[in-house]
Design a protein around this motif. Structure first.
Motif, PDB file in Angstrom:
ATOM      1  N   GLY A  94      -1.633   0.634 -11.442  1.00 50.25           N
ATOM      2  CA  GLY A  94      -1.790   1.969 -10.875  1.00 50.25           C
ATOM      3  C   GLY A  94      -2.144   1.986  -9.406  1.00 50.25           C
ATOM      4  N   LYS A  95      -2.006   0.855  -8.718  1.00 46.63           N
ATOM      5  CA  LYS A  95      -2.314   0.783  -7.296  1.00 46.63           C
ATOM      6  C   LYS A  95      -1.054   1.059  -6.475  1.00 46.63           C
ATOM      7  N   HIS A  96      -1.204   1.753  -5.373  1.00 42.13           N
ATOM      8  CA  HIS A  96      -0.112   1.948  -4.436  1.00 42.13           C
ATOM      9  C   HIS A  96       0.065   0.650  -3.634  1.00 42.13           C
ATOM     10  N   VAL A 117       7.918  -0.053  -9.208  1.00 43.44           N
ATOM     11  CA  VAL A 117       7.058   0.914  -8.518  1.00 43.44           C
ATOM     12  C   VAL A 117       7.495   2.342  -8.823  1.00 43.44           C
ATOM     13  N   GLU A 118       8.803   2.550  -8.978  1.00 41.22           N
ATOM     14  CA  GLU A 118       9.262   3.896  -9.322  1.00 41.22           C
ATOM     15  C   GLU A 118       8.889   4.252 -10.757  1.00 41.22           C
ATOM     16  N   ALA A 119       8.990   3.283 -11.659  1.00 48.67           N
ATOM     17  CA  ALA A 119       8.619   3.542 -13.051  1.00 48.67           C
ATOM     18  C   ALA A 119       7.124   3.827 -13.186  1.00 48.67           C
ATOM     19  N   CYS A 120       6.321   3.172 -12.348  1.00 50.43           N
ATOM     20  CA  CYS A 120       4.869   3.341 -12.425  1.00 50.43           C
ATOM     21  C   CYS A 120       4.377   4.557 -11.643  1.00 50.43           C
ATOM     22  N   LYS A 123       2.974   5.077  -4.917  1.00 49.71           N
ATOM     23  CA  LYS A 123       3.574   5.145  -3.594  1.00 49.71           C
ATOM     24  C   LYS A 123       3.810   3.724  -3.084  1.00 49.71           C
ATOM     25  N   HIS A 124       4.887   3.562  -2.304  1.00 50.16           N
ATOM     26  CA  HIS A 124       5.254   2.227  -1.842  1.00 50.16           C
ATOM     27  C   HIS A 124       5.830   2.315  -0.436  1.00 50.16           C
ATOM     28  N   MET A 125       5.506   1.327   0.363  1.00 47.31           N
ATOM     29  CA  MET A 125       5.973   1.304   1.760  1.00 47.31           C
ATOM     30  C   MET A 125       6.302  -0.128   2.137  1.00 47.31           C
ATOM     31  N   VAL A 126       7.239  -0.287   3.078  1.00 45.96           N
ATOM     32  CA  VAL A 126       7.599  -1.613   3.573  1.00 45.96           C
ATOM     33  C   VAL A 126       7.453  -1.603   5.093  1.00 45.96           C
ATOM     34  N   GLY A 127       7.019  -2.735   5.654  1.00 44.62           N
ATOM     35  CA  GLY A 127       6.582  -2.782   7.047  1.00 44.62           C
ATOM     36  C   GLY A 127       7.655  -3.013   8.087  1.00 44.62           C
ATOM     37  N   PHE A 128       8.468  -2.011   8.341  1.00 43.85           N
ATOM     38  CA  PHE A 128       9.408  -2.072   9.458  1.00 43.85           C
ATOM     39  C   PHE A 128       8.782  -1.325  10.641  1.00 43.85           C
ATOM     40  N   ASN A 129       7.845  -1.967  11.301  1.00 42.11           N
ATOM     41  CA  ASN A 129       7.016  -1.283  12.291  1.00 42.11           C
ATOM     42  C   ASN A 129       7.771  -0.837  13.537  1.00 42.11           C
ATOM     43  N   TYR A 130       8.898  -1.495  13.875  1.00 41.05           N
ATOM     44  CA  TYR A 130       9.583  -1.137  15.123  1.00 41.05           C
ATOM     45  C   TYR A 130      10.199   0.256  15.082  1.00 41.05           C
ATOM     46  N   ARG A 131      10.392   0.801  13.894  1.00 40.04           N
ATOM     47  CA  ARG A 131      10.824   2.200  13.786  1.00 40.04           C
ATOM     48  C   ARG A 131       9.845   3.135  14.484  1.00 40.04           C
ATOM     49  N   PHE A 346       0.556  10.571   1.732  1.00 39.31           N
ATOM     50  CA  PHE A 346      -0.441  10.879   0.707  1.00 39.31           C
ATOM     51  C   PHE A 346      -0.855  12.341   0.782  1.00 39.31           C
ATOM     52  N   ARG A 347      -1.055  12.843   1.990  1.00 38.91           N
ATOM     53  CA  ARG A 347      -1.471  14.236   2.141  1.00 38.91           C
ATOM     54  C   ARG A 347      -0.407  15.187   1.617  1.00 38.91           C
ATOM     55  N   GLU A 348       0.862  14.846   1.857  1.00 38.98           N
ATOM     56  CA  GLU A 348       1.976  15.712   1.454  1.00 38.98           C
ATOM     57  C   GLU A 348       2.516  15.366   0.072  1.00 38.98           C
ATOM     58  N   ASN A 349       1.929  14.365  -0.576  1.00 43.63           N
ATOM     59  CA  ASN A 349       2.318  13.923  -1.912  1.00 43.63           C
ATOM     60  C   ASN A 349       3.817  13.605  -1.982  1.00 43.63           C
ATOM     61  N   ARG A 350       4.249  12.688  -1.117  1.00 46.16           N
ATOM     62  CA  ARG A 350       5.635  12.215  -1.085  1.00 46.16           C
ATOM     63  C   ARG A 350       5.634  10.712  -0.848  1.00 46.16           C
ATOM     64  N   GLN A 351       6.795  10.107  -0.959  1.00 39.87           N
ATOM     65  CA  GLN A 351       6.897   8.690  -0.632  1.00 39.87           C
ATOM     66  C   GLN A 351       6.939   8.507   0.887  1.00 39.87           C
ATOM     67  N   PRO A 352       6.202   7.523   1.404  1.00 39.77           N
ATOM     68  CA  PRO A 352       6.323   7.227   2.836  1.00 39.77           C
ATOM     69  C   PRO A 352       7.687   6.630   3.138  1.00 39.77           C
TER      70      PRO A 352
END
Length: 384
Positions: A94-96, A117-120, A123-131, A346-352
């Motif tokens: 149950g951890k993001h 992660v979608e089944a559970c 929220k999930h994010m991947v680190g493409f920081n240059y964006r 998290f504030r908007e309750n959506r996927q990052p």
């Protein structure tokens, strides 16, 4: 949710970058969800305990599994070769989850991670920081507004030189079983994600790669992009690419070229791209990350040419939270902007964004390029 309680696995190069982001975020972005730096985890107790103190974490741990058992941790960061195991276990607990790029060592593993992660429902994010460099976001804005017209070309390169010395030790980034790939997955992944972000889907690719130095000395210690050799003259095989180049065709008709290498002497971190369209062009180079070179075909002929836009005015993304116009920001700020997106999600309750779906898309292109090199032919992304 007023605070997000973080457990982070890893404490070296990226561990420091993410710790800095979590720590500085509340000072400059006070009106969003704030991270609470609960536990940092690493296998070496002396190293991770020192990092916890230096970076400002409440506690440290040497076994990431203990983080899953804690009710006071909401979100877990994880490093490369452990992405799959940790992400799956964290999601099921149950951890993001936040993972650095590339999402996994293989496309199969990355698809499994996305499925779980979608089944559970986490929220999930991947680190493409240059964006998250404001100048890159400005390039995206010009594209979306149609100011560059129909896009014809996307050319990108990520050039480094830290491996030019053949006596540089065999760091973990040169071992396929840990890193997954060399310059292709490490540097090329960023270029692919920027292409997806700016241009859209890639339809097919053809590539080539080379490992210039086949063996390197066994390291005594390593961290980030540095390593120290042992007193022994023993060497071991380099099992990843030193350089990978590929061509691409985009779904919208644009043509692309990509180059990733660690053997470009004089280039410390030349992460750059150029877009050419029917109405104009833009050029970005991360070594001058606050600048975007912009050209418009409808400028008067006597003043046509690339102009330098300094993306530090309040009208530019994130800039109003930093310094007065012209006072530039740096590499570390891209990670803070990443966390802003995470907290807003998290504030908007959506996927990052970018999330594991973007990670899978990137991995699909990475493996299509590998397959094209193996088969010496064009490969359609949909066939991988």
């Amino acid at each position: 949710m007023e605070k997000l309680r973080i457990g982070m696995v890893g404490y070296k190069f990226m561990g420091k970058a993410h710790s800095h982001a979590y720590r500085d975020l509340p000072m400059f972005f006070p009106n969003i969800v704030h991270p609470e730096m609960k536990v940092i985890c690493g296998r070496d107790e002396s190293g991770v305990s020192a990092a916890a103190k230096q970076f400002g974490w409440e506690e440290y741990a040497t076994d990431w599994k203990t983080l899953l058992e804690r009710d006071d941790i909401d979100y877990i960061n994880a490093p490369s070769d452990a992405h799959k195991e940790i992400a799956l276990a964290a999601a099921k607990a149950g951890k993001h989850v936040f993972c650095e790029k590339p999402l996994a060592l293989t496309l199969k593993d990355s698809r499994e991670m996305l499925e779980v992660v979608e089944a559970c429902g986490v929220k999930h994010m991947v680190g493409f920081n240059y964006r998250f460099a404001p100048a890159v976001i400005l390039a995206k804005k010009l594209l979306d507004e149609g100011k560059l017209g129909e896009i014809y070309h996307f050319r990108a390169c990520f050039l480094q030189d830290w491996l030019v010395d053949p006596n540089f030790p065999l760091a973990w980034r040169l071992q396929k079983e840990i890193a997954g790939s060399g310059s292709h997955g490490d540097l090329g992944a960023h270029l692919i994600d920027l292409a997806h972000y700016l241009i859209g889907d890639i339809e097919e690719v053809i590539g080539m790669s080379k490992t210039f130095i086949k063996e390197r000395p066994i390291p005594a210690q390593m961290s980030g992009l540095t390593a120290k050799g042992s007193n022994s003259e023993e060497k071991a095989a380099v099992t990843v690419d030193d350089a990978t180049l590929f061509l691409a065709r985009f779904a919208n008709g644009a043509l692309g070229s990509f180059e990733a290498t660690r053997f470009a002497a004089g280039h410390r971190c030349t992460n750059s791209f150029e877009l050419n369209g029917s109405k104009g062009s833009v050029i970005f180079d991360f070594e001058r990350m606050n600048e975007l070179q912009v050209y418009f075909t409808d400028d008067d002929e006597d003043v046509q040419g690339f102009r330098r836009v300094l993306a530090t005015d309040p009208s530019h993304a994130f800039a109003e939270n930093w310094w007065p116009p012209g006072h530039t920001i740096g590499y570390e700020h891209t990670f803070i902007h990443e966390v802003v997106e995470l907290m807003e999600a998290f504030r908007e309750n959506r996927q990052p964004v970018p999330n594991f779906r973007d990670g899978v898309k990137c991995q699909q292109v990475l493996e299509a390029v590998d397959l094209s090199i193996e088969k010496r032919q064009w490969i359609r992304i949909s066939d991988v």
